[in-house]
Enzyme design. Structure first.
Site, PDB file in Angstrom:
ATOM      1  N   HIS A 116     -25.749  95.650  85.062  1.00 36.16           N
ATOM      2  CA  HIS A 116     -24.317  95.627  84.473  1.00 36.16           C
ATOM      3  C   HIS A 116     -23.854  96.569  83.300  1.00 36.16           C
ATOM      4  O   HIS A 116     -23.104  96.153  82.479  1.00 36.16           O
ATOM      5  CB  HIS A 116     -24.316  94.324  84.113  1.00 36.16           C
ATOM      6  CG  HIS A 116     -22.729  93.894  84.023  1.00 36.16           C
ATOM      7  ND1 HIS A 116     -22.408  92.587  83.805  1.00 36.16           N
ATOM      8  CD2 HIS A 116     -21.661  94.392  84.654  1.00 36.16           C
ATOM      9  CE1 HIS A 116     -21.046  92.203  83.835  1.00 36.16           C
ATOM     10  NE2 HIS A 116     -20.768  93.174  84.615  1.00 36.16           N
ATOM     11  N   CYS A 122     -21.372  89.554  79.211  1.00 39.50           N
ATOM     12  CA  CYS A 122     -22.661  90.278  79.582  1.00 39.50           C
ATOM     13  C   CYS A 122     -22.640  91.852  79.103  1.00 39.50           C
ATOM     14  O   CYS A 122     -23.736  92.348  78.384  1.00 39.50           O
ATOM     15  CB  CYS A 122     -22.703  90.239  81.145  1.00 39.50           C
ATOM     16  SG  CYS A 122     -22.536  88.714  81.995  1.00 39.50           S
TER      17      CYS A 122
END
Length: 466
Positions: free
Chosen positions: A140, A84
Site C-alpha cells: 500500500h 493505511c
C-alpha cells in the site's frame, strides 16, 4: 490449511536437526554475538481494545497476550495517521507522512503515486547492513510501476497484496468513486500469482510465507515485516476459525491473527532465535466506527462486521485523529533486554522504530534528513525516557497534536462518513484525566491552544513542498 502447517513444521524441524548436525561437526571457533533480528507484526484496522491484554473480553488472544507478559506493553503507543498509507510510510521512513511524501491513501487507480524513491527506508538501511529483508502481506505504498514496489524500497522479497482487500472489482467504493478496479491480485516479487484472492485464506497464506522466510533465513540477521490484511474489510477467516469467537467474523479474524502470532513465535523458538529477535506487535490505525453513523443504505455498502471493533476507552476510530484513530496496541518483546510484564505509560510512536533499531545496531541516522522519530531503547531497557517531542497526527494536513498531557484536535473530519463534532473550533483535552476526550477545555486554556496550533502550522510550512 492446518495440514499445510503440519508439513511445514516437519520440514522446519528436519532442517533444524541438519543445521545442528553440521554445527557439531565443525570445530568450535570464537564468534561475534548475533545481531538483532527485527520482526514487526502489523494488523490492519485493529482497535486499541481488541486484544485481551488491552481489555477485550470478547476476543481470545493468548499468543499476543503472552508477548505482553514476556515483554513491554505500551499504554500510549501511537501511529501518525488514522489511515493505511501514511502510517506505513512513516513506519518505514521514521518521518511524518507529509515529510516523507506519502500523506494520503493510495487507490487502485493511483498508478502514478508512491512512496518517493528518494526516501530511505528501514528495509534499505538494514539491507545495506547485510540483513535479509522480507515483506509478507499488504504493501500500500505504490503499485503502478516496478520502482513503486517493495523491492525498490529495500525488501529482498515480497508476497502479498498491493493495497487493501476491499479495493477490488465489485466493491461499492468502486462505484462511488466512479472508477474501474481489477480483481485483487496476490503478488510474489511483483508478479501476479493469484487473482482474485480468497480473503478467507489471507492470514493463513501470510503466516505460511512468514514462517517459510524464517526457516530459510534463521542463520543470518533479518527484518521481517508481517503486514496482515485483517481485520480490515473485506473481513475473512479460514474454516478453522469461522464462528469460533464471541464477536462474529471480526472476532474470528482477530483470533486467527493471534494464532498466526503463535506460529511465527514458534518458528523463532524452533530455530533458537527468539531471544535475539526484537518483536513488535501493533496496528496501522484504530478500528472502524464511522460506518455506524450513516443511514442504512450507506451501511449496506460495507461489511457489517466493520463496526465490531473496539477502541475502548478511547474516542473515535479510523479516519479521524481522536485517540481511537491513532492510539494503538504497541507490544515489544526481546528476552534478556526488555523486562517481562512491564506496562509502560510514556508515549511512543511508530516513527520511533527506525531510529531505535539503528540505535541497537550502532548505525547512524542518514545525514541531511529530518527524522521525526526518536530512539526508545532507554525506555525498552527501563534505563531512561524518550526524548520529549510532540506527536503530530494527520495525512494531507495536520489535524491533531499531542504535546505532553495536552491533545489538540482540529474541527476537521477527513471523511464524509464521520459524525459531526460538538464544536467548530479547535478542541483541547487533558489526557492525564480525560483519556476519552470527552471534556473540551479549549476555552479555559487559550494560550495552550495557540501554542499547539503554531506547532502544527510550523510542521505544515516545513513540508508544504512535498
Amino acid at each position: 490449511m492446518r495440514c499445510c502447517f503440519r508439513f511445514l513444521w516437519f520440514a522446519f524441524f528436519t532442517s533444524s536437526i541438519l543445521c545442528l548436525t553440521r554445527a557439531t561437526a565443525q570445530p568450535s571457533v570464537a564468534s561475534d554475538p548475533p545481531r538483532l533480528n527485527l520482526l514487526v507484526i502489523m494488523a490492519d484496522d485493529l482497535g486499541y481494545g481488541d486484544l485481551g491484554c488491552y481489555g477485550s473480553s470478547v476476543h481470545r488472544t493468548p499468543h499476543i497476550d503472552r508477548l505482553a507478559d514476556e515483554g513491554m506493553r505500551f499504554t500510549d503507543f501511537y501511529v501518525t495517521s488514522s489511515v493505511c498509507t501514511p502510517t506505513r510510510a512513516a513506519f518505514l521512513t521514521g518521518r511524518l507522512p507529509r515529510r516523507c511524501g506519502s500523506p494520503g491513501v493510495l487507490w487502485p487507480t493511483s498508478t502514478e503515486d508512491a512512496l518517493p524513491n528518494v526516501e530511505v527506508t528501514l528495509a534499505e538501511l538494514l539491507q545495506d547492513a547485510g540483513y535479509a529483508t522480507h515483506l509478507s502481506g499488504k504493501w500500500h505504498l505504490g503499485h503502478g510501476k516496478p520502482e513503486h514496489l517493495p523491492q525498490a524500497h529495500g525488501f529482498d522479497h515480497w508476497y502479498g497484496m498491493p493495497y487493501p482487500n476491499d479495493m477490488t472489482a465489485g466493491h461499492p467504493q468502486e462505484t462511488r468513486r466512479r472508477e474501474a478496479w481489477p480483481p485483487m491480485p496476490m503478488m510474489l516479487d511483483g508478479e501476479i500469482v493469484e487473482q482474485p484472492i480468497n480473503v478467507n485464506l489471507l492470514t493463513q497464506q501470510y503466516t505460511a510465507d512468514a514462517v517459510n522466510f524464517i526457516s530459510k533465513h534463521h542463520d543470518r540477521p533479518f527484518f521481517l515485516f508481517l503486514a496482515h490484511a485483517m481485520p480490515h474489510a473485506i473481513i475473512g477467516a479460514s474454516p478453522d476459525f469461522v464462528s469460533k469467537s464471541q464477536n462474529g467474523l471480526y472476532g474470528d479474524s482477530i483470533e486467527e491473527i493471534d494464532w498466526s502470532t503463535g506460529e511465527v513465535m514458534r518458528a523463532l523458538k524452533a530455530f533458537g532465535i527468539d531471544d535475539t529477535t526484537l518483536v513488535l506487535f501493533t496496528s496501522d490505525n484504530g478500528a472502524t466506527h464511522h460506518v455506524a453513523h450513516q443511514p442504512d443504505e450507506v451501511q449496506r455498502w460495507f461489511c457489517a462486521d466493520m463496526t465490531s471493533g473496539s477502541n475502548a476507552p478511547l474516542r473515535g476510530g479510523k479516519q479521524a485523529t481522536f485517540e481511537g484513530g491513532v492510539r494503538v496496541p504497541g507490544i515489544f518483546r526481546l528476552p534478556g533486554v526488555i523486562a517481562p510484564g512491564k506496562v509502560e505509560s510514556s508515549p511512543a510512536i511508530i516513527t520511533d522504530i527506525l531510529p531505535t533499531m539503528l540505535d541497537y545496531l550502532k548505525i547512524p541516522l542518514p545525514a541531511e534528513r529530518v527524522y521525526d522519530g526518536r530512539t526508545i531503547r532507554p525506555v525498552l531497557e527501563s534505563l531512561g525516557s524518550r526524548d520529549e517531542t510532540d506527536f503530530i497526527f494527520g495525512g494531507n494536513e495536520a489535524t491533531g497534536i499531542r504535546s505532553g498531557k495536552w491533545k489538540l484536535q482540529l474541527p476537521k473530519q477527513p471523511s464524509w462518513m464521520l459524525p459531526k463534532l460538538e464544536s467548530d473550533q479547535p478542541l483541547l483535552f487533558d489526557l492525564n484525566v480525560d483519556i476519552g476526550e470527552s471534556n473540551n477545555i479549549a476555552e479555559q486554556h487559550p494560550e495552550i491552544v495557540k501554542q499547539l496550533l503554531r506547532k502544527m502550522q510550523t510542521y505544515e510550512a516545513e513540508t508544504e513542498t512535498r
